[in-house]
Design an enzyme around this catalytic site. Structure first.
Site, short mmCIF file in Angstrom:
data_model
loop_
_atom_site.label_atom_id
_atom_site.label_comp_id
_atom_site.label_asym_id
_atom_site.label_seq_id
_atom_site.Cartn_x
_atom_site.Cartn_y
_atom_site.Cartn_z
N SER A 17 -8.02 -11.98 3.63
CA SER A 17 -8.50 -10.85 2.82
C SER A 17 -8.86 -11.33 1.42
O SER A 17 -8.41 -12.41 1.00
CB SER A 17 -7.39 -9.80 2.70
OG SER A 17 -6.41 -10.27 1.78
N ASP A 18 -9.62 -10.55 0.70
CA ASP A 18 -9.76 -10.86 -0.71
C ASP A 18 -8.46 -10.40 -1.38
O ASP A 18 -7.61 -9.74 -0.78
CB ASP A 18 -10.99 -10.17 -1.31
CG ASP A 18 -11.44 -10.86 -2.60
OD1 ASP A 18 -12.61 -10.73 -2.98
OD2 ASP A 18 -10.61 -11.55 -3.22
N TRP A 19 -8.32 -10.71 -2.65
CA TRP A 19 -7.09 -10.49 -3.40
C TRP A 19 -6.58 -9.05 -3.25
O TRP A 19 -7.16 -8.12 -3.80
CB TRP A 19 -7.36 -10.80 -4.87
CG TRP A 19 -6.15 -10.91 -5.72
CD1 TRP A 19 -5.45 -9.87 -6.27
CD2 TRP A 19 -5.48 -12.11 -6.13
NE1 TRP A 19 -4.39 -10.36 -7.00
CE2 TRP A 19 -4.38 -11.72 -6.94
CE3 TRP A 19 -5.68 -13.47 -5.91
CZ2 TRP A 19 -3.51 -12.64 -7.50
CZ3 TRP A 19 -4.81 -14.37 -6.48
CH2 TRP A 19 -3.76 -13.98 -7.27
N GLU A 20 -5.52 -8.83 -2.46
CA GLU A 20 -4.90 -7.53 -2.25
C GLU A 20 -5.86 -6.50 -1.64
O GLU A 20 -5.62 -5.29 -1.69
CB GLU A 20 -4.34 -6.97 -3.57
CG GLU A 20 -3.22 -7.83 -4.14
CD GLU A 20 -2.34 -7.06 -5.12
OE1 GLU A 20 -2.84 -6.13 -5.75
OE2 GLU A 20 -1.14 -7.41 -5.20
N SER A 21 -6.96 -6.94 -1.06
CA SER A 21 -7.93 -5.96 -0.55
C SER A 21 -7.39 -5.19 0.64
O SER A 21 -7.87 -4.08 0.93
CB SER A 21 -9.25 -6.66 -0.18
OG SER A 21 -9.05 -7.59 0.86
#
Ligand code: GLC
Length: 741
Positions: free
Chosen positions: A288-292
């Protein structure tokens, strides 16, 4: 006798081929066996641990406490990857705990953002795209990989391959522009550069195609914002660079922050499973992207963190970047029967597959003695070469460039002239401004003591300096040439702009200099996006778009200004006349009421602005001239499975040796889904000496002529096509051919 010889040779070739294919299959099956063997020993918690990535950076007490907390989790097998760990020794010390002190000893994979260079910082990807030079892009990624692996890194979150048609979006700087054909070839080249031929080699860096998908289509050009596009547009424009990157062997993909048609990209089983993992047969893993994953709560798609974890994994996001929701909730969700363990196993197998292919089980530690491979002169010299080839000549009135060697008095002016930080671009975690040659330093290096250089900052990027403009005007009046360095330093993530004209202090600076000096004004724009630079063009005799060029920025700019390199770059994005035209791009549809100049009626147009861009996609000038002639198309009629050869003669009719990017566009005139007025389907960068000519040819086949009709399959419909070959998307020799029933 000959026949027997031919038979023997051909059977050896076939045998060889089938042997290597058998070897490949054997290798794959042995990897799968290893994966299943490891999986069979894993507890549920250890499986989830492989899907967990945390960030570890910083220093001091806080770092130590965070590190201790993570080491405890590592010993329990509850972390599979880290992002942002700096230093090969630190990385090896953490890896040692995973390998020697956890039950199964599964190695960690360490990732970081090496987007356009590690310590040898290269031009931003948008600038590299302007070179239209795939070998250059591949080699710059290779150098980044050599340096990053020397720094202890296994995995980079690059290439960023988001198409965008909106320069309000700051991350336009990180991608390869507006065209899927060009960006797909850049994606392929970058992955091959990062991962090298042997993914398990010590200098191979696992690539990550991001941000999946259509992140660049955010409404309003506002970062992280919603995306609402048709499947047709998704498949024609935003997906091709991902398909290309996967064909190149990319082992990871990053799911994006944005939603797509109402479903977050990081919880979207249509894009992640149906398209990426099934249609594209992607066998690596999705991070995932950062905390997405957790942000699907903000989107209003998940009730809470547990729901977010459920939806993320089910949809096909394999690894959770730093939010922690997988670690917290996946074991529970599996035990509650809400997630079938088979789905979890698939994600774990994907992560293990990448770690095995990367060779982390055999070589979990990085060589700590490769620091001398970083920022070598050879790498610096190559960076200068890439930077030269990324600079676009937009205007050159009366051939004022290249400058003679040397004007007596040179005025170097502008807020970007001595800037050593901005040329590093928006992603240069290990870059250092002391490594950068500023524009001013580049001019001095070139000129040495053979001319007098006068300097004035003139203004700030976004502010006035008391007396600054007056001082700049004064030195301009007495100079033989004015070199004006303008631009911006707002670029990259969370850097969307609602106003694209350069800030007023800079516009006033160029107006006042233009009003008060007769000397030629050469403006060099240092920026991360295309802008409506109408007044810069108006007040300048020559304009170079120099983007953010990396550590050799100043030397490369000086090379071009003084003719030691003849500029060859061309626009990978359209430059608008006005922000109101956005989105503006070359491969648009014709509409039912295309504007017909000087004809009465109602048309698709603006009443207060032209439909035309300030500069079109594919545009760029040279110090020499190139002519195009003898366009030949054969055959002029072919069946859809046939091949059409298009050739043209290109001649360097000027006085300088130079490189020309020859561009081929097509238009399918009538089809069951409307096709754009132009589509780039071929390009070739050629070197021609003054006076030299060459015949260039392209082959068009159904892969290039077709379009996505339903799903991912390409369809070529019979009918007439137009074809153009020329210097940019607006000029060229025109021809046509027919695809028969
Ligand atoms: C950022 C970016 C992404 C980057 C990631 C890790 O938010 O969106 O491009 O790779 O976080 O730094």
């Amino acid at each position: 006798m000959k026949k027997i010889l031919f038979f023997v040779i051909s059977s050896i070739i076939i045998l060889n081929f089938s042997l290597s294919e058998t070897q490949l299959n054997k290798k794959q099956s042995s990897v799968e066996k290893r994966i299943n063997k490891i999986l069979s020993k894993m507890t549920l918690e250890e499986k989830v641990g492989q899907l967990v990535q945390f960030s570890l950076s910083g220093s001091g007490k806080e770092y130590k406490e965070k590190k201790e907390k993570y080491l405890t989790l590592i010993r329990k097998g509850l972390i599979g990857s880290f992002i942002n760990v700096k230093g090969v020794k630190e990385r090896n010390s953490i890896q040692k705990v995973a390998v020697a002190e956890s039950r199964l000893g599964i190695p960690l994979i360490f990732g970081i953002d090496v987007i356009h260079g590690y310590r040898t910082i290269f031009p931003i990807p948008l600038a590299q795209a302007a070179s239209w030079d795939l070998e250059l892009v591949k080699k710059s990624a290779r150098i980044a990989a050599i340096e990053a692996t020397a720094g202890g890194i296994d995995w980079t979150f690059a290439p960023m391959i988001d198409i965008t048609r909106d320069p309000r979006w700051g991350r336009i700087a990180e991608g390869y522009g507006e065209d899927p054909f060009l960006a797909s070839r850049m994606s392929f080249a970058a992955v091959k550069g990062f991962q090298d031929e042997d993914i398990s080699s010590p200098t191979s860096l696992v690539a990550c195609l991001k941000h999946y998908v259509a992140y660049g289509a955010a409404i309003g050009g506002r970062d992280y914002n919603s995306v609402d596009i048709s499947e047709k547009t998704l498949r024609e424009i935003y997906l091709p660079p991902y398909e290309a990157g996967i064909k190149a062997g990319a082992l990871t993909v990053m799911s994006a922050f944005n939603s797509i048609n109402g479903i977050p990209a990081s919880a979207n089983s249509f894009t992640l499973r149906k398209i990426l993992k099934n249609e594209f047969s992607f066998k690596g893993f999705v991070v995932s992207d950062w905390e997405s994953i957790k942000e699907t709560i903000n989107h209003g798609f998940s009730k809470n963190e547990k729901d977010a974890a459920l939806k993320g994994l089910i949809a096909g996001v394999d690894m959770d970047m730093v939010s922690g929701v997988y670690l917290k909730y996946l074991p529970k969700l599996v035990r509650e029967g809400k997630i079938d363990e088979k789905i979890l196993n698939d994600s774990v197998k994907r992560v293990l597959r990448v770690k095995i292919l990367k060779g982390l089980f055999e070589n979990p530690y990085k060589n700590e003695k490769r620091a001398d491979e970083i920022l070598t002169n050879e790498k610096r010299n190559f960076e200068r070469k890439v930077a030269q080839r990324s600079i676009i000549l937009l205007k050159n009135k009366n051939n004022v460039l290249p400058l003679k060697k040397f004007p007596e008095k040179i005025a170097v002016i502008g807020p970007l002239a001595k800037d050593k930080k901005t040329p590093l671009g928006c992603w240069s975690l290990y870059g250092r401004s002391e490594d950068v040659i500023s524009a001013f330093e580049g001019i001095k290096n070139k000129v040495k003591n053979r001319a007098k250089i006068f300097y004035s900052k003139g203004s700030e990027i976004r502010g006035f300096i008391k007396g600054g403009i007056e001082e700049a005007v004064k030195i301009s009046k007495n100079a033989d040439i004015v070199l004006l360095f303008l631009g911006d330093n707002i670029s990259g993530e969370d850097a969307s702009l609602a106003h694209l004209k350069l800030p007023e202090p800079q516009l006033k600076l160029i107006r006042e200099i233009s009003k008060n000096t007769r000397s030629p004004i050469i403006t060099i724009i240092i920026d991360g996006r295309p802008r409506p630079i109408n007044s810069i063009i108006k007040y300048s005799d020559a304009v170079l778009l120099a983007w953010y060029l990396g550590i050799e920025s100043g030397n490369a700019i000086a090379d071009v200004l003084f003719g030691d390199y003849n500029p060859s770059a061309k626009l990978p994005v359209t430059i608008p006349r006005a922000i109101g035209q956005i989105p503006i791009y070359y491969n648009h549809e014709n509409t039912g009421r295309p504007l017909i100049k000087n004809k009465p009626g109602n048309f698709s147009r603006y009443r207060d602005e032209s439909n035309e861009p300030l500069f079109p996609f594919g545009f760029g000038l040279s110090y020499t001239k190139f002519s195009y002639s003898n366009l030949k198309i054969s055959p002029e009629k072919a069946h859809s499975n046939g091949k059409i050869k298009v050739s043209v003669k290109v001649k360097n009719t000027g006085n300088y040796d130079g490189e020309e990017i020859v561009e081929l566009y097509i238009r399918d005139l009538v089809s069951s889904i409307i096709r754009p007025v132009k589509e780039l389907k071929g390009f070739r960068k050629i070197k021609l000496k003054a006076g030299e000519s060459r015949v260039i040819s392209f082959i068009l086949d159904e892969k290039l002529l077709g379009f996505h009709y339903k799903g991912n399959n390409i369809t070529v419909e019979p009918g007439k096509f137009k074809v153009w070959v020329g210097p940019n998307s607006q000029e060229g020799l025109e021809g046509e051919f027919t695809i028969l029933e």
